[in-house]
Design a protein around this motif. Structure first.
Motif, short mmCIF file in Angstrom:
data_model
loop_
_atom_site.label_atom_id
_atom_site.label_comp_id
_atom_site.label_asym_id
_atom_site.label_seq_id
_atom_site.Cartn_x
_atom_site.Cartn_y
_atom_site.Cartn_z
N VAL A 202 0.83 -1.21 0.00
CA VAL A 202 0.00 0.00 0.00
C VAL A 202 0.86 1.27 0.00
O VAL A 202 0.36 2.37 0.20
CB VAL A 202 -1.00 0.02 1.18
N ASN A 203 2.17 1.08 -0.22
CA ASN A 203 3.12 2.19 -0.36
C ASN A 203 3.19 3.08 0.89
O ASN A 203 3.22 4.31 0.80
CB ASN A 203 2.77 3.04 -1.59
N ASP B 263 -3.80 8.79 3.02
CA ASP B 263 -2.97 7.86 3.79
C ASP B 263 -3.81 7.07 4.79
O ASP B 263 -3.59 5.87 5.00
CB ASP B 263 -1.85 8.61 4.52
N LYS C 78 -6.91 6.26 4.46
CA LYS C 78 -7.63 5.24 3.70
C LYS C 78 -6.72 4.06 3.38
O LYS C 78 -7.12 2.89 3.47
CB LYS C 78 -8.18 5.84 2.41
N MET C 79 -5.49 4.36 2.99
CA MET C 79 -4.53 3.31 2.67
C MET C 79 -4.24 2.45 3.91
O MET C 79 -4.10 1.22 3.81
CB MET C 79 -3.23 3.91 2.14
N GLY D 168 -4.92 -1.33 4.25
CA GLY D 168 -3.80 -2.18 4.65
C GLY D 168 -4.13 -3.06 5.83
O GLY D 168 -3.78 -4.25 5.86
N GLU E 109 -6.14 11.21 -6.53
CA GLU E 109 -6.26 10.19 -5.48
C GLU E 109 -7.18 9.05 -5.92
O GLU E 109 -6.93 7.89 -5.58
CB GLU E 109 -6.78 10.84 -4.20
N GLN F 267 -5.18 6.70 -7.93
CA GLN F 267 -4.31 5.90 -7.07
C GLN F 267 -5.09 4.78 -6.39
O GLN F 267 -4.62 3.63 -6.31
CB GLN F 267 -3.66 6.79 -6.00
N LEU F 268 -6.28 5.11 -5.90
CA LEU F 268 -7.09 4.11 -5.21
C LEU F 268 -7.58 3.04 -6.18
O LEU F 268 -7.60 1.84 -5.85
CB LEU F 268 -8.27 4.78 -4.51
N LEU G 12 -4.75 0.72 -6.84
CA LEU G 12 -4.53 -0.17 -5.70
C LEU G 12 -5.55 -1.30 -5.68
O LEU G 12 -5.20 -2.47 -5.48
CB LEU G 12 -4.60 0.62 -4.40
#
Length: 235
Positions: A120-121, A137, A139-140, A144, A167, A170-171, A174
């Motif tokens: 998840v970086n 972050d 949310k990540m 995660g 974003e 990005q999501l 992911l």
């Protein structure tokens, strides 16, 4: 893999979920949409074991009605929430570790927590306090922590809410990697129809707890009933 049969949930006189039946296949990305108050989050709560209900829900052939949320998590179903549910006073690493402690069937595995942080970086922020990070972050971290339970099914509840265009991309990337690289089946509730048509293989539209339409995302979004109940309401 996950099968719902005539699932109904009433809160007094209000029917939040009305005789819903659908099946999510292994490896699928399955979308759920509908106007506000349609019963989408209630549906997640039923699958997660938070409320009793009428009807049947089975996972890998096992009936899960009556099981507690932690029992369902250990079977392999994990979820996120519209508003990030996090531990503000914990570090990123420890927050994801909680998920591994809670849901992993093999017991706590630091190596797997490290793997999730990379995935998840968030490896560069592993020692940061969660409460100090931005919404993306957080949310990540929530995703995660859900991944750290080693789920077979991951249920995402409006993951794009409050995100800007960058974003959202990005999501989406992911979510695609979770499905493709980890082999996790995804169920996603989302308001952004473009996200659903790009991500999902099957899309269910509900209104007032009742199925309106279910099938190919492009066909579903073009259905006049869907346009009337969802796309036409300005959301």
């Amino acid at each position: 893999m996950l099968k719902l049969t005539n699932v109904t949930k009433k809160f007094g006189e209000l029917t939040a979920v009305n005789s819903l039946s659908f099946t999510v296949s292994k490896g699928q990305v399955f979308g759920i949409a509908g106007p506000n108050g349609a019963g989408k989050s209630t549906l997640y709560n039923l699958i997660s074991g938070l409320y009793p209900f009428e009807g049947a829900i089975s996972f890998n052939g096992k009936e899960i009605a009556g099981l507690s949320p932690h029992q369902i998590a250990k079977l392999g179903i994990s979820r996120t929430f519209q508003i990030p549910q996090i531990f503000p006073s914990l570090s990123v690493e420890k927050s994801i570790g909680v998920g591994n402690h809670f849901g992993s069937r093999e017991g706590f595995e630091q190596d797997y927590v490290d793997k999730v942080l990379e995935f998840v970086n968030l490896h560069d922020k592993r020692h940061a306090m969660v409460g100090q990070l931005n919404l993306l972050d957080k949310k990540m971290i929530m995703i995660g922590a859900a991944l750290a339970t080693k789920p077979e099914v991951l249920m995402l509840d409006e993951p794009m809410a409050g995100s800007n265009a960058k974003e959202i991309i990005q999501l989406m990337e992911l979510i695609q990697r979770i499905n493709r690289d980890l082999g996790v089946t995804i169920i996603i509730i989302e308001h952004f129809m473009k996200v659903l048509t790009e991500l999902t293989e099957k899309l269910l539209i509900i209104e007032t707890g009742t199925e309106i339409c279910c099938g190919d995302p492009v066909e579903v979004t073009g259905d006049p009933r869907v346009i009337e109940c969802y796309l036409g309401d300005g959301t």
